[in-house]
Design a protein around this motif. Structure first.
Motif, short mmCIF file in Angstrom:
data_model
loop_
_atom_site.label_atom_id
_atom_site.label_comp_id
_atom_site.label_asym_id
_atom_site.label_seq_id
_atom_site.Cartn_x
_atom_site.Cartn_y
_atom_site.Cartn_z
N GLY A 44 0.78 -1.23 0.00
CA GLY A 44 0.00 0.00 0.00
C GLY A 44 0.81 1.27 0.00
N ASP A 45 2.15 1.19 -0.13
CA ASP A 45 2.97 2.40 -0.19
C ASP A 45 2.48 3.31 -1.32
OD1 ASP A 45 4.50 1.66 1.92
OD2 ASP A 45 6.24 1.03 0.76
N SER A 46 2.40 4.58 -1.03
CA SER A 46 1.94 5.53 -2.05
C SER A 46 3.07 5.89 -3.00
CB SER A 46 1.44 6.81 -1.37
OG SER A 46 2.52 7.55 -0.82
N LYS A 47 2.72 6.59 -4.06
CA LYS A 47 3.72 6.96 -5.06
C LYS A 47 4.73 7.95 -4.51
CE LYS A 47 1.01 10.72 -7.12
NZ LYS A 47 0.43 11.24 -8.38
N ASP A 48 4.37 8.66 -3.42
CA ASP A 48 5.26 9.65 -2.84
C ASP A 48 6.11 9.10 -1.69
OD1 ASP A 48 4.21 11.63 -4.55
OD2 ASP A 48 2.52 11.96 -3.19
N THR A 49 5.96 7.82 -1.38
CA THR A 49 6.69 7.25 -0.24
C THR A 49 8.19 7.29 -0.49
OG1 THR A 49 4.86 5.73 0.23
CG2 THR A 49 7.01 5.19 1.18
N LYS A 50 8.93 7.73 0.54
CA LYS A 50 10.39 7.73 0.48
C LYS A 50 10.89 6.71 1.50
CE LYS A 50 10.72 12.57 -0.97
NZ LYS A 50 11.08 12.26 -2.36
N TYR A 51 12.02 6.08 1.18
CA TYR A 51 12.54 4.99 2.00
C TYR A 51 13.90 5.39 2.55
CZ TYR A 51 8.84 2.72 -0.59
OH TYR A 51 7.62 2.41 -1.14
N THR A 52 14.04 5.34 3.87
CA THR A 52 15.27 5.77 4.51
C THR A 52 16.06 4.57 5.01
OG1 THR A 52 14.23 7.84 5.21
CG2 THR A 52 16.27 7.20 6.33
N ILE A 53 17.33 4.51 4.65
CA ILE A 53 18.21 3.45 5.13
C ILE A 53 19.38 4.07 5.89
CG2 ILE A 53 17.56 1.86 3.27
CD1 ILE A 53 20.20 2.48 1.92
N SER A 54 19.85 3.36 6.87
CA SER A 54 20.95 3.83 7.72
C SER A 54 22.27 3.25 7.23
CB SER A 54 20.70 3.42 9.16
OG SER A 54 21.87 3.49 9.93
N VAL A 55 23.26 4.11 7.02
CA VAL A 55 24.58 3.65 6.60
C VAL A 55 25.19 2.76 7.67
CG1 VAL A 55 26.92 4.35 5.97
CG2 VAL A 55 24.95 5.68 5.15
N LYS A 56 25.03 3.14 8.94
CA LYS A 56 25.57 2.34 10.04
C LYS A 56 24.95 0.97 10.07
CE LYS A 56 26.18 2.30 15.06
NZ LYS A 56 25.90 3.01 16.34
N GLU A 57 23.66 0.90 9.80
CA GLU A 57 22.97 -0.39 9.82
C GLU A 57 23.49 -1.31 8.71
OE1 GLU A 57 18.42 -2.14 10.08
OE2 GLU A 57 18.78 -0.06 9.51
N ILE A 58 23.70 -0.74 7.53
CA ILE A 58 24.26 -1.53 6.44
C ILE A 58 25.62 -2.09 6.84
CG2 ILE A 58 25.15 -1.47 4.07
CD1 ILE A 58 23.09 0.64 3.43
N GLU A 59 26.45 -1.24 7.45
CA GLU A 59 27.79 -1.67 7.85
C GLU A 59 27.73 -2.75 8.91
OE1 GLU A 59 30.23 2.48 6.91
OE2 GLU A 59 29.65 2.01 8.97
N GLU A 60 26.80 -2.63 9.85
CA GLU A 60 26.69 -3.63 10.91
C GLU A 60 26.22 -4.96 10.37
OE1 GLU A 60 24.06 -1.84 13.72
OE2 GLU A 60 25.66 -0.72 14.75
N LEU A 61 25.30 -4.93 9.43
CA LEU A 61 24.74 -6.16 8.88
C LEU A 61 25.68 -6.85 7.91
CD1 LEU A 61 21.07 -4.97 8.30
CD2 LEU A 61 21.84 -6.64 9.98
N THR A 62 26.47 -6.07 7.17
CA THR A 62 27.35 -6.66 6.16
C THR A 62 28.76 -6.87 6.66
OG1 THR A 62 28.01 -4.48 5.27
CG2 THR A 62 26.04 -5.51 4.32
N GLY A 63 29.15 -6.17 7.74
CA GLY A 63 30.52 -6.29 8.23
C GLY A 63 31.52 -5.54 7.36
N ARG A 64 31.02 -4.66 6.49
CA ARG A 64 31.90 -3.89 5.61
C ARG A 64 31.60 -2.40 5.77
NH1 ARG A 64 29.79 -7.95 2.96
NH2 ARG A 64 28.27 -6.74 1.80
N GLN A 65 32.60 -1.58 5.54
CA GLN A 65 32.43 -0.14 5.66
C GLN A 65 32.52 0.51 4.29
OE1 GLN A 65 35.36 1.16 8.56
NE2 GLN A 65 33.83 1.04 10.19
N TRP A 66 31.59 1.43 4.04
CA TRP A 66 31.58 2.16 2.78
C TRP A 66 31.76 3.64 3.09
CZ3 TRP A 66 31.87 -1.48 -0.64
CH2 TRP A 66 31.17 -2.68 -0.48
N ASN A 67 32.69 4.30 2.40
CA ASN A 67 32.87 5.73 2.64
C ASN A 67 31.85 6.53 1.82
OD1 ASN A 67 33.94 6.25 -0.04
ND2 ASN A 67 35.91 5.44 0.66
#
Length: 308
Positions: A44-67
């Protein structure tokens, strides 16, 4: 921000099979951003929905750091990445992502999806591929990530057959227009540097166990491969070292450690009984396999990298 407990909840993400079948042109960091974005989609997400992701969360889940520069280049590439989708009334060309905004001082990225692409990502009722988010984020190889998605589509049937050239095309190793040079053109190169490292990583960190066999040749050339796919109830992460029930993945890791000169049984036991150390060990062993010619002492490199 609420922490997303990926590992415990075994979150599944999904996208339409037209995306599964698309030619893979994404880097490892682009795939991680894309998969994280999929985890944010809701019915049901609308056409205007924006999705926020956390850089820290990606790093914690993948074990890799991206600058910052790597992330900026990755999202710019995602905006420029075009899917070609055959619809009933014609060919749709649509960008994977319509915008990316880096929120100042927050370490978060706000993403928007092209409206025409949303039907292939949101509210899917059939003709989709589902896969475990934590598993695909745990992989370091872009080839392993995309092959895992391919295998996930056919996991219920337990097998799939690919022509080698078709597989090379989907992994972006071969340009159908012939303008870009082919990568890993010889079967031996493809097998040693792409296929087998990817399958090994899938078997080590995911909910699938995959094996393959050559099922057709044309002359001396390998033409078709058949993959067998077995689902496991959960990802095995902590295994007692000398247990009689030592699983195949732990046994393989133990053998690979010994291959590089890690023979200390106490050290091997410590690694096998630690989820974090097993993850770091697999990543380090994969790096060693890619840089074998540059590393004179793999055992020393391994100990230094893991700090043990």
């Amino acid at each position: 921000m609420e922490q997303l407990e990926i590992k415990e909840t075994k979150i599944q993400v999904r996208h339409h099979n037209v995306i599964t079948n698309a030619r893979h042109e994404l880097s490892a960091v682009q795939l991680d951003i894309y998969f994280m974005m999929l985890s944010r989609l809701k019915p049901g997400d609308s056409k205007d929905t924006k999705y926020t992701i956390s850089v820290k969360e990606i790093e914690e889940l993948t074990g890799r750091q991206w600058n910052y520069q790597q992330l900026r280049e990755a999202t710019a590439g995602l905006i420029g990445k075009v899917f070609e989708i055959e619809e009933e009334d014609g060919l749709l060309q649509v960008a994977m992502m319509s915008s990316a905004k880096y929120l100042k001082g927050q370490g978060r990225i706000q993403l928007s999806i092209a409206e025409d692409l949303k039907p292939y990502l949101v509210d899917l009722k059939n003709n989709f591929t589902s896969f475990q988010l934590f598993c695909v984020l745990s992989m370091t190889s872009k080839y392993a990530k995309w092959l895992y998605v391919q295998f996930s589509r056919w996991k219920d049937l337990g097998a799939m057959t690919f022509e080698v050239e078709q597989l090379r095309y989907r992994l972006n190793l071969k340009d159908p227009s012939g303008k870009a040079p082919e990568q890993y053109k010889q079967w031996g190169q493809f097998k040693d540097y792409v296929l087998e490292p990817a399958i090994r990583q899938i078997n080590e960190v995911s909910d699938l166990r995959v094996a393959y066999a050559v099922t057709e040749k044309k002359g001396k050339s390998i033409h078709k491969l058949t993959f067998t796919i077995k689902m496991v109830s959960q990802v095995q992460t902590v295994i007692p070292f000398e247990s009689e029930e030592l699983d195949r993945e732990a046994a393989q890791l133990k053998g690979r450690l010994r291959d590089i000169g890690i023979l200390d049984t106490n050290l091997i036991s410590k690694i096998l009984n630690s989820t974090e150390l097993r993850k770091k060990a697999n990543k380090c062993l994969y790096d060693i396999s890619l840089r074998r010619k540059d590393i004179n002492n793999p055992g020393g490199y391994f100990r230094t990298t893991l700090g043990i």
